[in-house]
Design an enzyme around this catalytic site. Sequence first.
Site, PDB file in Angstrom:
ATOM      1  N   SER A  37       1.831   2.161   8.578  1.00  0.00           N
ATOM      2  CA  SER A  37       2.286   3.299   8.043  1.00  0.00           C
ATOM      3  C   SER A  37       0.872   3.609   6.506  1.00  0.00           C
ATOM      4  CB  SER A  37       3.797   2.957   7.221  1.00  0.00           C
ATOM      5  OG  SER A  37       4.051   2.329   6.637  1.00  0.00           O
ATOM      6  N   ASP A  79      11.195   3.502  -2.165  1.00  0.00           N
ATOM      7  CA  ASP A  79       9.853   3.092  -1.894  1.00  0.00           C
ATOM      8  C   ASP A  79       8.620   2.632  -3.145  1.00  0.00           C
ATOM      9  OD1 ASP A  79       7.565   2.497  -0.110  1.00  0.00           O
ATOM     10  OD2 ASP A  79       8.124   4.884   1.394  1.00  0.00           O
ATOM     11  N   HIS A 130       4.738   2.107  -0.132  1.00  0.00           N
ATOM     12  CA  HIS A 130       3.437   3.165   0.299  1.00  0.00           C
ATOM     13  C   HIS A 130       3.341   4.275  -0.800  1.00  0.00           C
ATOM     14  CE1 HIS A 130       6.068   2.628   3.780  1.00  0.00           C
ATOM     15  NE2 HIS A 130       4.686   2.895   4.595  1.00  0.00           N
TER      16      HIS A 130
END
Length: 357
Positions: A111, A334, A337
Amino acid sequence: MGFQVGWNFFIVFIGIFVLLFHHSNANANANPKQSCNFFEGSWVEDETYPLYNSTQCPFIEHEFNCQRNGRPDQDYLKYRWQPIGCSLKRFDGPAFLQKFKGKSIMFVGDSLSRNQWQSLVCLLYTSLLKTKYNATRVGDVSIFTFLDFEIDVMLDRSVYLVDVVREEKGRILKLDSIEGGKLWKGIDMLIFNTWHWWNRRGAAQPWDFIEIGGQYYKDMDRVVAFEGALYTWAKWIDTNINPAKTTVFFQGISPSHYNGTDWDQPGVKTCLGQRQPVSGSTYPGGLPPALTVLKKVLATIKNPVTLLDVTNLCLLRKDGHPSIYGLGGRTGMDCSHWCLAGVPDIWNEIFYNFIIT
């Protein structure tokens, strides 16, 4: 007579010196990456950033779209990476599209590769908003085609680079098998990445056994497994890549920020509320061991592979993650990311500086 010979020699010497000096300067100006380390530097405030407005790029996935998800601050968008001793050329979308007309570009990885892939798509799309495009998905490969330029910008989801296959014993992570590489052949530019998934355990771990050399293991040191997979990938690069046709990059190790002690804020356990980068050029918590392993393996490859060594510049950006403005919302956190627009745009700006001469 002797004076004349000596004078003629002196004139020839000076002429050669001037030519060499001019040639050296011309090369340095034409190809600054030869004389500058793009990855040593610091973040500086710049009101001309970000490189695009995220509202103009409808392809940003929910987990990266921090502004749409309600992040209240915008300071994190206003930073430019400044290398020591030189400056990066600003990303120029039309110039990129023109240079790579008729070519194919593929990101391969997890990702974090998707983060960079979507960033590049946005950088190019927002530079020519009326350009025609087509977006498709075939299996694990996402393809964004800029039709006017016949450029495919692709993403192959391959989180370990090596294969995970289902056998009678269960799901097997095969450290010495890379059958998935058949999708990478014939691509003009490849940008690889892996690391993010190597420490996953429990329900988040997508394999039951590790297999190498015909031996099965329930588990092993994850950095050792990572290194084994990289050597398999390195062998694949040397065996299957024609450098005259294909240019190869490796994205580097993208870090997370879940421990404030690493950036001199003991007691802080997430990136939530971080609004500025770490100042200076050095991250207090140091570099991750995985980066040392990656560089060791890259040094063994015969074919040219350029490392986009983004680890340190990303370590300094504790403010650049989605935190609660990502996929999980307020029930998630998160700090792995990156928001788009944001830090991955700088990865692509450095990438641009390597390939635009």
